[in-house]
Design a protein around this motif. Structure first.
Motif, PDB file in Angstrom:
ATOM      1  N   SER A   3       0.827  -1.204   0.000  1.00 26.89           N
ATOM      2  CA  SER A   3       0.000   0.000   0.000  1.00 26.89           C
ATOM      3  C   SER A   3       0.860   1.253   0.000  1.00 26.89           C
ATOM      4  O   SER A   3       0.589   2.218  -0.727  1.00 26.89           O
ATOM      5  CB  SER A   3      -0.931   0.004   1.221  1.00 26.89           C
ATOM      6  OG  SER A   3      -1.807  -1.095   1.209  1.00 26.89           O
TER       7      SER A   3
ATOM      8  N   ASP B 256      -6.496  -2.051  -5.265  1.00 20.64           N
ATOM      9  CA  ASP B 256      -7.015  -2.766  -4.097  1.00 20.64           C
ATOM     10  C   ASP B 256      -7.271  -4.240  -4.392  1.00 20.64           C
ATOM     11  O   ASP B 256      -6.923  -5.110  -3.577  1.00 20.64           O
ATOM     12  CB  ASP B 256      -8.304  -2.108  -3.608  1.00 20.64           C
ATOM     13  CG  ASP B 256      -8.056  -0.765  -2.931  1.00 20.64           C
ATOM     14  OD1 ASP B 256      -6.887  -0.498  -2.559  1.00 20.64           O
ATOM     15  OD2 ASP B 256      -9.014   0.014  -2.779  1.00 20.64           O
TER      16      ASP B 256
ATOM     17  N   ARG C  40      -3.974  -6.113  -4.679  1.00 19.69           N
ATOM     18  CA  ARG C  40      -3.312  -6.224  -3.370  1.00 19.69           C
ATOM     19  C   ARG C  40      -4.026  -7.254  -2.487  1.00 19.69           C
ATOM     20  O   ARG C  40      -3.377  -8.069  -1.822  1.00 19.69           O
ATOM     21  CB  ARG C  40      -3.285  -4.852  -2.702  1.00 19.69           C
ATOM     22  CG  ARG C  40      -2.460  -4.794  -1.431  1.00 19.69           C
ATOM     23  CD  ARG C  40      -2.103  -3.354  -1.087  1.00 19.69           C
ATOM     24  NE  ARG C  40      -3.259  -2.464  -1.120  1.00 19.69           N
ATOM     25  CZ  ARG C  40      -3.396  -1.460  -1.996  1.00 19.69           C
ATOM     26  NH1 ARG C  40      -2.476  -1.233  -2.909  1.00 19.69           N
ATOM     27  NH2 ARG C  40      -4.457  -0.685  -1.948  1.00 19.69           N
TER      28      ARG C  40
END
Length: 287
Positions: free
Chosen positions: A124, A196, A199
């Motif tokens: 992130s 997102d 990840r």
């Protein structure tokens, strides 16, 4: 397969959860509750005289003799025949008797949840362009133009440095496995700028691969020795890996449906709870 070929697994008379494994908070937020404290937030102390609602932490059990006997028996049959029922029974005995049940198994994999949180934070931060700490392997300026393999190596070093334990070795391999599968699933993904979904996929796959790596270190030798050929052994190990990945993915889907997402600050808890769901499923196969 790494050291799984030579490891005989942990023996009897030792704690089922080694001293170096972090023990995550025992309290689980209700389904869909996003008001619970983040992983790194200290719980509020109860007022003087007020009873604590946190369940007591049970002592870590000591491994009994022949803790993996049932596991090895079932996996031996699986290795010889490829019958998925024997594989599932082996996983059931692995959790129930090898680690004393799903609760202790979840505590044994506390390091997996912690590493998952670190991996999520690292991916992130670099995607957000946050300044790298001095000496960090994940310095975007140093990684610009590097190959995917070089970036993977940097992620591994930043997230799970070598510390001399098998757990670190397994987790480092699991991170590489997860990122490699991520690039297979998302061929155009940039490891330094994951979205997102990408990840979260990496975190889910890491959790699954870390379980697989621990399983192979503990009892994978049985499959290798009992399979009728080297090709069959590799096929059986892949069958176990695929099954674990599918079960872990289903556990994450169940949590998402209940409103539990891999949001920043809650990754440790969500991964821990997904692993618990997975081990409950596996333990049921020992019935």
């Amino acid at each position: 397969m790494g050291t799984s070929q030579s490891s005989g697994g942990p023996g009897p008379g030792v704690p089922m959860v080694p001293s170096w494994v972090p023990d995550l908070p025992a309290v689980e937020p209700p389904a869909g509750d996003d008001t619970a404290p983040a992983d790194d937030a200290a719980p509020e102390a109860p007022a003087d005289g007020a009873p604590s609602h946190e369940p007591p932490i049970r002592p870590i059990p000591v491994a009994p003799p022949a803790r993996f006997l049932g596991t090895r028996r079932s996996l031996g049959e699986f290795a010889r025949t490829g019958d998925g029922r024997d594989m599932r029974r082996g996983l059931g005995h692995y959790v129930r008797t090898g680690y004393g049940g799903s609760g202790t198994a979840t505590r044994r994999f506390g390091g997996t949840a912690g590493t998952a949180g670190a991996l999520h934070g690292a991916l992130s931060s670099v995607a957000a362009g946050a300044p790298a700490a001095p000496g960090s392997p994940l310095n975007p300026a140093l990684l610009a133009g590097r190959s995917a393999q070089e970036v993977m190596d940097a992620v591994v070093e930043a997230v799970r440095p070598i510390d001399g334990t098998q757990d670190a070795e397994a987790s480092r391999a699991a991170i590489r496995d997860a990122l490699s599968e991520l690039l297979t699933r998302f061929p155009d993904a940039d490891l330094l700028s994951l979205d997102d979904d990408q990840r979260n996929f990496a975190i889910e796959r890491f959790a699954a691969f870390d379980v697989v790596r621990r399983f192979e270190l503990d009892v994978g030798k049985t499959i290798i020795e009992k399979a009728p050929s080297a090709a069959a052994a590799l096929s059986r190990l892949k069958q176990v890996r695929d099954f674990v990945k599918e079960t872990v993915a289903a556990s994450f889907r169940k949590l998402r449906a209940a409103g539990r997402s891999l949001s920043a600050g809650r990754v440790n808890r969500v991964v821990r709870d997904a692993l618990r769901e997975t081990f409950v499923v596996f333990e049921g196969y020992a019935e």
